[in-house]
Design a protein around this motif. Structure first.
Motif, short mmCIF file in Angstrom:
data_model
loop_
_atom_site.label_atom_id
_atom_site.label_comp_id
_atom_site.label_asym_id
_atom_site.label_seq_id
_atom_site.Cartn_x
_atom_site.Cartn_y
_atom_site.Cartn_z
N ALA A 298 0.83 -1.21 0.00
CA ALA A 298 0.00 0.00 0.00
C ALA A 298 0.86 1.25 0.00
O ALA A 298 0.62 2.19 -0.77
N LYS A 299 1.86 1.28 0.86
CA LYS A 299 2.70 2.48 0.95
C LYS A 299 3.50 2.68 -0.33
O LYS A 299 3.69 3.82 -0.78
N ALA A 300 3.98 1.60 -0.91
CA ALA A 300 4.72 1.73 -2.17
C ALA A 300 3.82 2.26 -3.28
O ALA A 300 4.28 2.95 -4.20
N ALA A 301 2.53 1.94 -3.19
CA ALA A 301 1.58 2.41 -4.20
C ALA A 301 1.03 3.79 -3.87
O ALA A 301 0.27 4.36 -4.66
N GLY A 302 1.38 4.32 -2.70
CA GLY A 302 0.92 5.65 -2.32
C GLY A 302 -0.51 5.70 -1.84
O GLY A 302 -1.18 6.74 -1.94
N ILE A 303 -1.01 4.58 -1.29
CA ILE A 303 -2.38 4.55 -0.76
C ILE A 303 -2.35 4.09 0.70
O ILE A 303 -1.29 3.72 1.23
N GLN A 304 -3.48 4.10 1.35
CA GLN A 304 -3.55 3.74 2.76
C GLN A 304 -3.62 2.22 2.95
O GLN A 304 -3.98 1.48 2.02
N ALA A 305 -3.26 1.80 4.15
CA ALA A 305 -3.38 0.38 4.54
C ALA A 305 -4.31 0.30 5.75
O ALA A 305 -4.15 1.06 6.70
N ILE A 306 -5.28 -0.61 5.69
CA ILE A 306 -6.27 -0.71 6.77
C ILE A 306 -6.32 -2.14 7.28
O ILE A 306 -6.48 -3.10 6.51
N ASP A 307 -6.17 -2.27 8.58
CA ASP A 307 -6.02 -3.57 9.22
C ASP A 307 -7.37 -4.29 9.38
O ASP A 307 -8.44 -3.71 9.24
N THR A 308 -7.27 -5.54 9.73
CA THR A 308 -8.44 -6.40 9.92
C THR A 308 -9.20 -6.02 11.20
O THR A 308 -8.77 -5.17 11.97
N VAL A 309 -10.33 -6.67 11.41
CA VAL A 309 -11.14 -6.41 12.60
C VAL A 309 -10.58 -7.18 13.80
O VAL A 309 -9.85 -8.16 13.64
N TYR A 310 -10.95 -6.71 15.01
CA TYR A 310 -10.66 -7.43 16.24
C TYR A 310 -11.99 -8.05 16.68
O TYR A 310 -12.95 -7.33 16.99
N ALA A 311 -12.05 -9.36 16.69
CA ALA A 311 -13.35 -10.03 16.75
C ALA A 311 -14.03 -10.02 18.12
O ALA A 311 -15.25 -10.12 18.21
#
Length: 411
Positions: A298-311
Protein backbone atom coordinates in the motif's frame (compact mmCIF):
# COMPACT_ATOMS: atom_id res chain seq x y z
CA UNK A 1 -53.44 -10.99 9.28
CA UNK A 2 -56.02 -9.25 7.16
CA UNK A 3 -58.69 -11.26 5.38
CA UNK A 4 -58.94 -11.70 1.64
CA UNK A 5 -61.79 -9.79 0.06
CA UNK A 6 -64.32 -11.35 -2.31
CA UNK A 7 -62.53 -9.79 -5.24
CA UNK A 8 -59.49 -11.96 -4.56
CA UNK A 9 -61.14 -15.34 -4.16
CA UNK A 10 -59.46 -16.68 -7.21
CA UNK A 11 -56.90 -19.43 -7.41
CA UNK A 12 -53.73 -17.80 -6.05
CA UNK A 13 -51.62 -20.03 -8.27
CA UNK A 14 -52.84 -17.98 -11.23
CA UNK A 15 -50.87 -14.94 -10.04
CA UNK A 16 -47.26 -14.03 -9.69
CA UNK A 17 -46.29 -13.32 -6.10
CA UNK A 18 -43.31 -11.79 -4.35
CA UNK A 19 -42.12 -11.36 -0.79
CA UNK A 20 -39.45 -9.17 0.81
CA UNK A 21 -38.43 -7.86 4.21
CA UNK A 22 -37.77 -9.08 7.73
CA UNK A 23 -40.07 -9.43 10.72
CA UNK A 24 -37.83 -7.22 12.84
CA UNK A 25 -37.76 -3.77 14.40
CA UNK A 26 -37.70 -0.86 11.90
CA UNK A 27 -38.49 -3.26 9.07
CA UNK A 28 -41.55 -4.85 7.51
CA UNK A 29 -42.56 -7.90 5.52
CA UNK A 30 -44.25 -7.18 2.21
CA UNK A 31 -46.15 -9.77 0.22
CA UNK A 32 -47.50 -8.86 -3.17
CA UNK A 33 -49.84 -10.74 -5.48
CA UNK A 34 -49.90 -9.32 -9.00
CA UNK A 35 -53.39 -9.23 -10.54
CA UNK A 36 -54.67 -8.63 -14.04
CA UNK A 37 -57.58 -6.51 -12.83
CA UNK A 38 -59.47 -5.38 -9.74
CA UNK A 39 -57.34 -2.38 -8.75
CA UNK A 40 -55.20 -2.23 -5.63
CA UNK A 41 -55.92 -3.82 -2.28
CA UNK A 42 -53.53 -2.81 0.48
CA UNK A 43 -53.74 -4.44 3.88
CA UNK A 44 -51.64 -3.09 6.73
CA UNK A 45 -50.85 -4.90 9.95
CA UNK A 46 -48.59 -2.74 12.11
CA UNK A 47 -47.56 -2.25 15.72
CA UNK A 48 -48.18 1.46 15.11
CA UNK A 49 -51.28 1.06 12.95
CA UNK A 50 -53.43 3.32 15.14
CA UNK A 51 -51.09 6.26 14.57
CA UNK A 52 -49.51 5.54 11.21
CA UNK A 53 -51.65 2.92 9.46
CA UNK A 54 -53.06 5.41 6.95
CA UNK A 55 -49.66 6.92 6.29
CA UNK A 56 -48.15 3.46 5.66
CA UNK A 57 -50.96 2.60 3.25
CA UNK A 58 -50.50 5.93 1.47
CA UNK A 59 -46.75 5.38 1.13
CA UNK A 60 -47.41 1.90 -0.23
CA UNK A 61 -49.99 3.17 -2.73
CA UNK A 62 -47.60 5.86 -3.93
CA UNK A 63 -44.83 3.29 -4.40
CA UNK A 64 -47.11 0.98 -6.39
CA UNK A 65 -48.27 3.88 -8.55
CA UNK A 66 -44.66 4.91 -9.19
CA UNK A 67 -43.85 1.33 -10.14
CA UNK A 68 -46.74 1.38 -12.61
CA UNK A 69 -48.68 -1.35 -10.79
CA UNK A 70 -52.41 -0.78 -10.98
CA UNK A 71 -53.76 -4.18 -9.97
CA UNK A 72 -52.33 -6.08 -7.02
CA UNK A 73 -52.99 -7.30 -3.54
CA UNK A 74 -50.38 -5.99 -1.08
CA UNK A 75 -50.05 -7.27 2.46
CA UNK A 76 -47.81 -5.41 4.90
CA UNK A 77 -46.70 -6.64 8.31
CA UNK A 78 -44.91 -3.61 9.73
CA UNK A 79 -42.59 -3.24 12.72
CA UNK A 80 -42.10 0.51 12.60
CA UNK A 81 -40.39 0.91 9.20
CA UNK A 82 -39.67 4.35 7.79
CA UNK A 83 -40.89 5.35 4.35
CA UNK A 84 -37.61 4.57 2.57
CA UNK A 85 -37.69 1.03 3.97
CA UNK A 86 -41.33 0.61 2.92
CA UNK A 87 -40.48 1.71 -0.61
CA UNK A 88 -37.43 -0.55 -0.79
CA UNK A 89 -39.30 -3.61 0.42
CA UNK A 90 -42.25 -3.01 -1.94
CA UNK A 91 -39.87 -2.60 -4.87
CA UNK A 92 -38.09 -5.84 -3.93
CA UNK A 93 -41.34 -7.78 -3.55
CA UNK A 94 -42.69 -6.49 -6.87
CA UNK A 95 -39.48 -7.31 -8.71
CA UNK A 96 -39.41 -10.74 -7.10
CA UNK A 97 -42.88 -11.22 -8.57
CA UNK A 98 -41.52 -10.47 -12.01
CA UNK A 99 -42.25 -6.76 -12.29
CA UNK A 100 -39.45 -5.07 -14.23
CA UNK A 101 -39.65 -1.43 -13.14
CA UNK A 102 -37.67 -0.04 -10.20
CA UNK A 103 -38.37 2.87 -7.92
CA UNK A 104 -36.29 5.97 -8.27
CA UNK A 105 -34.59 6.65 -4.92
CA UNK A 106 -34.94 10.19 -3.57
CA UNK A 107 -32.36 12.74 -4.65
CA UNK A 108 -29.34 12.55 -2.43
CA UNK A 109 -28.45 15.50 -0.23
CA UNK A 110 -25.44 17.40 -1.57
CA UNK A 111 -22.17 15.92 -0.36
CA UNK A 112 -18.59 16.93 -1.06
CA UNK A 113 -16.63 14.65 -3.39
CA UNK A 114 -15.11 11.60 -1.73
CA UNK A 115 -11.63 12.30 -0.40
CA UNK A 116 -8.73 10.03 -1.27
CA UNK A 117 -6.63 10.77 1.81
CA UNK A 118 -9.17 11.35 4.54
CA UNK A 119 -8.98 9.76 8.01
CA UNK A 120 -9.94 6.08 7.89
CA UNK A 121 -9.10 5.00 11.44
CA UNK A 122 -12.32 2.99 11.70
CA UNK A 123 -14.59 1.32 9.15
CA UNK A 124 -17.74 0.01 10.84
CA UNK A 125 -19.49 -2.97 9.23
CA UNK A 126 -23.30 -2.81 9.07
CA UNK A 127 -25.37 -5.67 7.62
CA UNK A 128 -27.12 -4.22 4.58
CA UNK A 129 -30.21 -6.31 5.31
CA UNK A 130 -30.95 -4.66 8.66
CA UNK A 131 -32.42 -1.13 8.55
CA UNK A 132 -32.45 -0.81 12.33
CA UNK A 133 -28.64 -0.96 12.47
CA UNK A 134 -28.23 1.56 9.65
CA UNK A 135 -30.48 4.24 11.12
CA UNK A 136 -28.40 6.95 12.82
CA UNK A 137 -25.22 4.87 12.50
CA UNK A 138 -23.33 8.04 11.63
CA UNK A 139 -23.82 9.24 15.20
CA UNK A 140 -21.33 6.63 16.41
CA UNK A 141 -18.50 8.63 14.82
CA UNK A 142 -16.81 5.99 12.69
CA UNK A 143 -14.73 7.43 9.86
CA UNK A 144 -16.29 4.96 7.42
CA UNK A 145 -19.61 3.08 7.40
CA UNK A 146 -19.73 -0.13 5.37
CA UNK A 147 -23.15 -1.29 4.15
CA UNK A 148 -22.43 -4.95 3.67
CA UNK A 149 -23.85 -7.09 0.87
CA UNK A 150 -21.42 -9.97 1.34
CA UNK A 151 -20.70 -12.15 4.38
CA UNK A 152 -23.42 -10.78 6.70
CA UNK A 153 -26.19 -11.38 4.16
CA UNK A 154 -27.54 -14.89 3.51
CA UNK A 155 -27.95 -15.84 -0.17
CA UNK A 156 -31.78 -15.79 -0.11
CA UNK A 157 -31.66 -12.19 1.16
CA UNK A 158 -29.11 -10.76 -1.25
CA UNK A 159 -31.62 -9.67 -3.90
CA UNK A 160 -33.77 -7.61 -1.51
CA UNK A 161 -30.73 -6.37 0.41
CA UNK A 162 -29.03 -4.68 -2.51
CA UNK A 163 -32.32 -2.84 -3.23
CA UNK A 164 -32.54 -1.80 0.43
CA UNK A 165 -28.95 -0.52 0.39
CA UNK A 166 -29.63 1.42 -2.80
CA UNK A 167 -32.45 3.28 -1.04
CA UNK A 168 -30.41 3.69 2.16
CA UNK A 169 -27.60 5.44 0.29
CA UNK A 170 -30.02 8.13 -0.84
CA UNK A 171 -32.32 8.36 2.16
CA UNK A 172 -30.06 8.12 5.20
CA UNK A 173 -27.92 10.73 6.89
CA UNK A 174 -24.25 9.66 6.95
CA UNK A 175 -22.73 12.78 8.51
CA UNK A 176 -19.00 12.94 7.92
CA UNK A 177 -18.65 9.18 7.57
CA UNK A 178 -17.46 7.79 4.25
CA UNK A 179 -20.23 5.72 2.62
CA UNK A 180 -18.80 2.36 1.61
CA UNK A 181 -20.60 -0.66 0.15
CA UNK A 182 -19.01 -4.10 0.32
CA UNK A 183 -20.11 -5.96 -2.77
CA UNK A 184 -19.88 -9.70 -3.39
CA UNK A 185 -16.97 -10.92 -5.52
CA UNK A 186 -17.64 -10.87 -9.26
CA UNK A 187 -16.79 -14.59 -9.31
CA UNK A 188 -20.00 -15.28 -7.36
CA UNK A 189 -23.56 -15.15 -8.77
CA UNK A 190 -24.14 -11.89 -6.89
CA UNK A 191 -21.29 -9.48 -7.65
CA UNK A 192 -22.43 -8.17 -11.04
CA UNK A 193 -26.00 -7.68 -9.78
CA UNK A 194 -24.63 -5.75 -6.77
CA UNK A 195 -22.86 -3.33 -9.07
CA UNK A 196 -25.88 -2.95 -11.36
CA UNK A 197 -28.03 -1.96 -8.40
CA UNK A 198 -25.60 0.07 -6.31
CA UNK A 199 -23.38 2.14 -8.61
CA UNK A 200 -26.12 4.55 -9.71
CA UNK A 201 -26.86 5.30 -6.04
CA UNK A 202 -23.32 6.74 -5.88
CA UNK A 203 -21.69 5.51 -2.69
CA UNK A 204 -18.30 7.06 -1.98
CA UNK A 205 -16.33 3.83 -2.13
CA UNK A 206 -16.66 0.15 -2.99
CA UNK A 207 -15.00 -2.45 -0.77
CA UNK A 208 -14.00 -5.26 -3.14
CA UNK A 209 -13.57 -8.57 -1.25
CA UNK A 210 -11.42 -11.60 -2.05
CA UNK A 211 -9.04 -9.69 -4.35
CA UNK A 212 -6.30 -12.04 -5.56
CA UNK A 213 -4.95 -10.24 -8.64
CA UNK A 214 -4.99 -6.96 -10.53
CA UNK A 215 -7.51 -8.54 -12.88
CA UNK A 216 -10.05 -8.75 -10.03
CA UNK A 217 -9.89 -4.97 -9.55
CA UNK A 218 -9.89 -4.19 -13.26
CA UNK A 219 -12.94 -6.37 -13.86
CA UNK A 220 -14.86 -4.37 -11.27
CA UNK A 221 -13.56 -1.11 -12.72
CA UNK A 222 -14.72 -2.01 -16.23
CA UNK A 223 -18.27 -2.65 -15.06
CA UNK A 224 -18.35 0.36 -12.75
CA UNK A 225 -17.15 2.72 -15.50
CA UNK A 226 -19.91 1.55 -17.83
CA UNK A 227 -22.57 1.89 -15.12
CA UNK A 228 -21.31 5.35 -14.13
CA UNK A 229 -21.55 6.46 -17.75
CA UNK A 230 -25.10 5.13 -18.02
CA UNK A 231 -26.08 6.92 -14.82
CA UNK A 232 -24.40 10.16 -15.84
CA UNK A 233 -22.15 10.19 -12.78
CA UNK A 234 -19.21 12.57 -12.98
CA UNK A 235 -17.53 11.67 -9.69
CA UNK A 236 -15.77 8.29 -10.00
CA UNK A 237 -16.31 5.74 -7.24
CA UNK A 238 -13.25 4.94 -5.19
CA UNK A 239 -12.06 1.39 -4.49
CA UNK A 240 -10.79 -0.46 -1.42
CA UNK A 241 -9.50 -3.89 -2.46
CA UNK A 242 -9.78 -6.36 0.42
CA UNK A 243 -7.07 -9.03 0.54
CA UNK A 244 -8.07 -12.23 2.33
CA UNK A 245 -6.04 -15.07 0.82
CA UNK A 246 -2.43 -16.14 0.52
CA UNK A 247 -2.56 -15.59 -3.24
CA UNK A 248 -3.92 -12.10 -2.71
CA UNK A 249 -1.10 -11.26 -0.27
CA UNK A 250 1.53 -12.37 -2.79
CA UNK A 251 -0.05 -10.08 -5.40
CA UNK A 252 -0.67 -7.16 -3.03
CA UNK A 253 1.36 -4.55 -4.94
CA UNK A 254 -0.18 -5.34 -8.31
CA UNK A 255 -3.61 -5.15 -6.68
CA UNK A 256 -2.74 -1.83 -5.03
CA UNK A 257 -1.64 -0.33 -8.36
CA UNK A 258 -4.35 -1.92 -10.52
CA UNK A 259 -6.56 1.18 -10.61
CA UNK A 260 -6.26 4.92 -10.00
CA UNK A 261 -9.51 4.55 -8.05
CA UNK A 262 -7.74 2.60 -5.29
CA UNK A 263 -7.40 4.58 -2.06
CA UNK A 264 -6.56 1.80 0.43
CA UNK A 265 -5.65 -1.86 0.75
CA UNK A 266 -7.54 -3.74 3.44
CA UNK A 267 -6.69 -7.02 5.15
CA UNK A 268 -9.17 -9.68 6.27
CA UNK A 269 -7.69 -12.07 8.84
CA UNK A 270 -10.60 -14.49 9.22
CA UNK A 271 -10.66 -15.64 5.59
CA UNK A 272 -6.86 -15.45 5.40
CA UNK A 273 -6.32 -17.85 8.31
CA UNK A 274 -9.01 -20.13 6.89
CA UNK A 275 -7.13 -20.09 3.59
CA UNK A 276 -3.93 -21.09 5.42
CA UNK A 277 -5.79 -23.73 7.41
CA UNK A 278 -4.63 -22.36 10.77
CA UNK A 279 -6.29 -20.95 13.87
CA UNK A 280 -6.45 -17.20 14.28
CA UNK A 281 -4.73 -16.28 17.53
CA UNK A 282 -4.68 -13.15 19.68
CA UNK A 283 -0.94 -12.82 19.13
CA UNK A 284 -1.43 -12.85 15.36
CA UNK A 285 1.88 -14.51 14.46
CA UNK A 286 0.09 -16.47 11.71
CA UNK A 287 -0.72 -13.29 9.75
CA UNK A 288 2.08 -10.91 10.78
CA UNK A 289 4.02 -11.40 7.53
CA UNK A 290 0.87 -11.01 5.42
CA UNK A 291 -0.08 -7.76 7.16
CA UNK A 292 3.48 -6.44 6.74
CA UNK A 293 3.42 -7.21 3.01
CA UNK A 294 0.08 -5.44 2.64
CA UNK A 295 1.40 -2.33 4.42
CA UNK A 296 4.48 -2.32 2.21
CA UNK A 297 2.42 -2.76 -0.95
CA UNK A 298 0.00 0.00 0.00
CA UNK A 299 2.70 2.48 0.95
CA UNK A 300 4.72 1.73 -2.17
CA UNK A 301 1.58 2.41 -4.20
CA UNK A 302 0.92 5.65 -2.32
CA UNK A 303 -2.38 4.55 -0.76
CA UNK A 304 -3.55 3.74 2.76
CA UNK A 305 -3.38 0.38 4.54
CA UNK A 306 -6.27 -0.71 6.77
CA UNK A 307 -6.02 -3.57 9.22
CA UNK A 308 -8.44 -6.40 9.92
CA UNK A 309 -11.14 -6.41 12.60
CA UNK A 310 -10.66 -7.43 16.24
CA UNK A 311 -13.35 -10.03 16.75
CA UNK A 312 -13.84 -9.96 20.56
CA UNK A 313 -16.12 -6.98 21.20
CA UNK A 314 -15.89 -7.49 24.98
CA UNK A 315 -12.09 -7.23 25.10
CA UNK A 316 -11.37 -3.48 24.95
CA UNK A 317 -7.85 -3.87 26.30
CA UNK A 318 -7.01 -6.42 23.63
CA UNK A 319 -8.57 -4.20 20.95
CA UNK A 320 -6.52 -1.18 22.03
CA UNK A 321 -3.32 -3.23 22.02
CA UNK A 322 -4.17 -4.60 18.57
CA UNK A 323 -4.87 -1.10 17.23
CA UNK A 324 -1.62 0.29 18.66
CA UNK A 325 0.27 -2.59 17.12
CA UNK A 326 -1.43 -1.95 13.77
CA UNK A 327 -0.49 1.72 13.83
CA UNK A 328 3.11 0.87 14.74
CA UNK A 329 3.20 -1.54 11.82
CA UNK A 330 2.14 1.20 9.41
CA UNK A 331 -1.62 0.74 9.10
CA UNK A 332 -3.82 3.84 8.85
CA UNK A 333 -6.92 2.29 10.41
CA UNK A 334 -8.74 -0.82 11.49
CA UNK A 335 -12.03 -2.55 10.79
CA UNK A 336 -14.61 -2.56 13.61
CA UNK A 337 -17.71 -4.68 14.08
CA UNK A 338 -19.40 -2.85 16.97
CA UNK A 339 -19.81 0.85 17.81
CA UNK A 340 -18.11 0.27 21.17
CA UNK A 341 -14.86 -0.44 19.31
CA UNK A 342 -14.69 2.98 17.63
CA UNK A 343 -13.43 5.11 20.53
CA UNK A 344 -10.56 2.78 21.58
CA UNK A 345 -9.33 2.51 18.00
CA UNK A 346 -9.42 6.28 17.47
CA UNK A 347 -7.50 6.77 20.71
CA UNK A 348 -4.87 4.24 19.64
CA UNK A 349 -4.30 5.97 16.30
CA UNK A 350 -4.02 9.44 17.86
CA UNK A 351 -0.44 10.61 18.54
CA UNK A 352 0.44 10.99 22.22
CA UNK A 353 1.23 14.43 23.65
CA UNK A 354 4.84 13.29 24.07
CA UNK A 355 5.02 12.42 20.37
CA UNK A 356 3.40 15.72 19.41
CA UNK A 357 5.74 17.82 21.55
CA UNK A 358 8.79 16.02 20.17
CA UNK A 359 7.55 16.51 16.60
CA UNK A 360 6.90 20.20 17.24
CA UNK A 361 10.48 20.66 18.49
CA UNK A 362 11.87 18.94 15.40
CA UNK A 363 9.80 21.06 13.01
CA UNK A 364 10.72 24.20 14.96
CA UNK A 365 14.40 23.30 14.62
CA UNK A 366 13.90 22.93 10.88
CA UNK A 367 12.26 26.36 10.65
CA UNK A 368 15.07 27.92 12.71
CA UNK A 369 17.70 26.38 10.42
CA UNK A 370 15.89 27.71 7.36
CA UNK A 371 15.72 31.20 8.89
CA UNK A 372 19.46 31.14 9.43
CA UNK A 373 20.09 29.87 5.92
CA UNK A 374 21.62 26.72 7.33
CA UNK A 375 21.28 23.37 5.63
CA UNK A 376 22.01 21.59 8.89
CA UNK A 377 19.14 20.92 11.31
CA UNK A 378 19.93 20.07 14.90
CA UNK A 379 18.01 19.61 18.11
CA UNK A 380 20.26 20.10 21.09
CA UNK A 381 23.35 18.08 20.37
CA UNK A 382 21.63 15.76 17.88
CA UNK A 383 21.60 16.20 14.12
CA UNK A 384 18.18 15.85 12.53
CA UNK A 385 18.01 13.97 9.23
CA UNK A 386 15.38 14.63 6.56
CA UNK A 387 13.48 11.38 7.25
CA UNK A 388 13.16 12.38 10.92
CA UNK A 389 11.68 15.73 9.89
CA UNK A 390 9.28 14.02 7.50
CA UNK A 391 8.17 11.63 10.24
CA UNK A 392 7.65 14.54 12.65
CA UNK A 393 5.54 16.36 10.09
CA UNK A 394 3.36 13.28 9.64
CA UNK A 395 2.84 13.06 13.41
CA UNK A 396 1.68 16.69 13.45
CA UNK A 397 -0.58 16.11 10.45
CA UNK A 398 -2.18 13.17 12.29
CA UNK A 399 -2.55 15.27 15.43
CA UNK A 400 -4.27 17.99 13.47
CA UNK A 401 -6.57 15.49 11.78
CA UNK A 402 -7.51 14.06 15.20
CA UNK A 403 -8.31 17.54 16.44
CA UNK A 404 -5.68 17.61 19.18
CA UNK A 405 -3.61 20.26 17.39
CA UNK A 406 -5.35 23.50 16.50
CA UNK A 407 -5.43 25.01 13.04
CA UNK A 408 -3.42 27.98 14.29
CA UNK A 409 -0.55 25.79 15.44
CA UNK A 410 2.21 25.42 12.92
CA UNK A 411 2.74 22.01 11.32
Amino acid sequence: MATVSNNWRINAMDYLTGRAGRDEKSDLVVEIEMRPEGGLEIQVNSSVKALFGKAIAAAAAAALQELGIGHARLMINDKGALDWVIRARIEAAARAAGHKAALKPPAAAPRPPAERNRLRRTRLYLPGSTPDLMLNAHLFGADCLILDLEDSVAPPEKFATRILVKHALRALEFGNSERIVRINPLQTPYGADDLAEIVAAAPDTLLIPKCESAADVRAVEEQVAALEANAGLSQPLLFMPLIETARGVLHAYEIATASSRNIALCFGAEDFTADLGVERTVEGKEHFVARSLIVLAAKAAGIQAIDTVYADVQDEEGLSASAREAMAQGFDGKGVIHPSQIKPVHAAFCPSMEQIEKAQKIVAALEEAKAKGSGVVSLGTKMIDAPVVARAQKVLERARAHGVLGEEEKL
